[in-house]
Design a protein around this motif. Structure first.
Motif, PDB file in Angstrom:
ATOM      1  N   LEU A  43       0.817  -1.215   0.000  1.00 21.30           N
ATOM      2  CA  LEU A  43       0.000   0.000   0.000  1.00 21.30           C
ATOM      3  C   LEU A  43       0.857   1.274   0.000  1.00 21.30           C
ATOM      4  CD1 LEU A  43      -2.640  -1.186   2.604  1.00 21.30           C
ATOM      5  CD2 LEU A  43      -3.041  -0.797   0.165  1.00 21.30           C
ATOM      6  N   GLY A  44       2.175   1.098  -0.098  1.00 20.31           N
ATOM      7  CA  GLY A  44       3.068   2.259  -0.181  1.00 20.31           C
ATOM      8  C   GLY A  44       3.599   2.747   1.155  1.00 20.31           C
ATOM      9  N   PHE A  45       3.430   1.965   2.206  1.00 17.69           N
ATOM     10  CA  PHE A  45       3.942   2.343   3.516  1.00 17.69           C
ATOM     11  C   PHE A  45       5.289   1.677   3.763  1.00 17.69           C
ATOM     12  CE2 PHE A  45      -0.570   3.084   3.996  1.00 17.69           C
ATOM     13  CZ  PHE A  45      -0.615   4.257   4.734  1.00 17.69           C
ATOM     14  N   GLU A  46       6.013   2.228   4.742  1.00 13.02           N
ATOM     15  CA  GLU A  46       7.287   1.657   5.149  1.00 13.02           C
ATOM     16  C   GLU A  46       7.169   1.305   6.617  1.00 13.02           C
ATOM     17  OE1 GLU A  46      11.961   3.075   5.462  1.00 13.02           O
ATOM     18  OE2 GLU A  46      10.437   4.481   4.802  1.00 13.02           O
ATOM     19  N   VAL A  47       7.630   0.124   6.990  1.00 10.94           N
ATOM     20  CA  VAL A  47       7.579  -0.299   8.383  1.00 10.94           C
ATOM     21  C   VAL A  47       8.969  -0.127   8.987  1.00 10.94           C
ATOM     22  CG1 VAL A  47       7.116  -2.216   9.955  1.00 10.94           C
ATOM     23  CG2 VAL A  47       5.723  -1.923   7.900  1.00 10.94           C
ATOM     24  N   ILE A  48       9.015   0.594  10.082  1.00 12.23           N
ATOM     25  CA  ILE A  48      10.281   0.873  10.755  1.00 12.23           C
ATOM     26  C   ILE A  48      10.240   0.186  12.102  1.00 12.23           C
ATOM     27  CG2 ILE A  48      11.739   2.695  11.689  1.00 12.23           C
ATOM     28  CD1 ILE A  48      10.274   4.511   9.588  1.00 12.23           C
ATOM     29  N   ASP A  49      11.249  -0.647  12.349  1.00 11.16           N
ATOM     30  CA  ASP A  49      11.171  -1.456  13.559  1.00 11.16           C
ATOM     31  C   ASP A  49      12.387  -1.347  14.480  1.00 11.16           C
ATOM     32  OD1 ASP A  49       9.745  -3.118  15.191  1.00 11.16           O
ATOM     33  OD2 ASP A  49      10.508  -4.940  14.291  1.00 11.16           O
ATOM     34  N   ASP A  50      13.420  -0.593  14.098  1.00  8.66           N
ATOM     35  CA  ASP A  50      14.523  -0.488  15.043  1.00  8.66           C
ATOM     36  C   ASP A  50      14.450   0.859  15.765  1.00  8.66           C
ATOM     37  OD1 ASP A  50      16.856   1.419  13.936  1.00  8.66           O
ATOM     38  OD2 ASP A  50      15.934   0.378  12.236  1.00  8.66           O
TER      39      ASP A  50
END
Length: 172
Positions: A43-50
């Motif tokens: 869907l064009g999102f970025e997941v940031i997990d650090d």
């Protein structure tokens, strides 16, 4: 809303959701996390997990929110605002941002202000002095100098070429 819909599809209970951040009721399984991340990316999102990346994104979110959604609140001290919102010393935030982004928080803040100036110039509802006042510039000359330094154009020339590209409604 899009993120909330995806969370609902995956049955992930949300504790808190706001621009750039989601806190879940419980930690998802690795499989749930992977599927959700793939759905968001599609869907064009970025997941940031650090942790460092989350802090950088929070800095950007605070600055974007300040510049684009809180007119004339830009007179608030940026370093104090970031420190209080992110619960870290400004020097730590500044060094981290520079290290990760390759630019300073101040330059990022200025770039956001210039983007807002461009937007307001294109809308053509405010004079340059009203824009300067709204974005808390000390003078029109200072805004103009900063605008030219960042874009290579004067605000009036930028406005002129933007108008040249836009067609009147009756010509569309």
């Amino acid at each position: 809303m899009v993120v909330q819909n995806e969370l609902d599809k995956f049955g992930l209970a949300v504790k808190n959701i706001r621009l750039g951040e989601v806190i879940l009721e419980k930690e998802p399984t690795r499989e749930e996390k992977d599927k959700f991340e793939k759905a968001l990316i599609s869907l064009g999102f970025e997941v940031i997990d650090d942790k460092k990346s989350r802090i950088i994104e929070k800095i950007k979110t605070v600055i974007i929110d300040l510049v684009h959604y809180h007119d004339n609140d830009a007179k608030k001290n940026l370093s104090a605002l970031l420190s209080s919102n992110l619960h870290h010393d400004y020097n730590y935030l500044s060094n981290l941002f520079s290290e990760v982004e390759g630019t300073t928080i101040e330059k990022y803040f200025i770039a956001q202000k210039i983007e807002k100036v461009k937007e307001l110039l294109v809308y053509d509802e405010l004079s340059l002095s009203e824009i300067a006042m709204r974005l808390n510039y000390s003078s029109v000359a200072y805004l103009s100098n900063q605008f030219k330094k960042v874009t290579g154009l004067t605000p009036s020339y930028f406005k002129q070429i933007s108008e040249d590209k836009r067609k009147p409604l009756d010509k569309v």
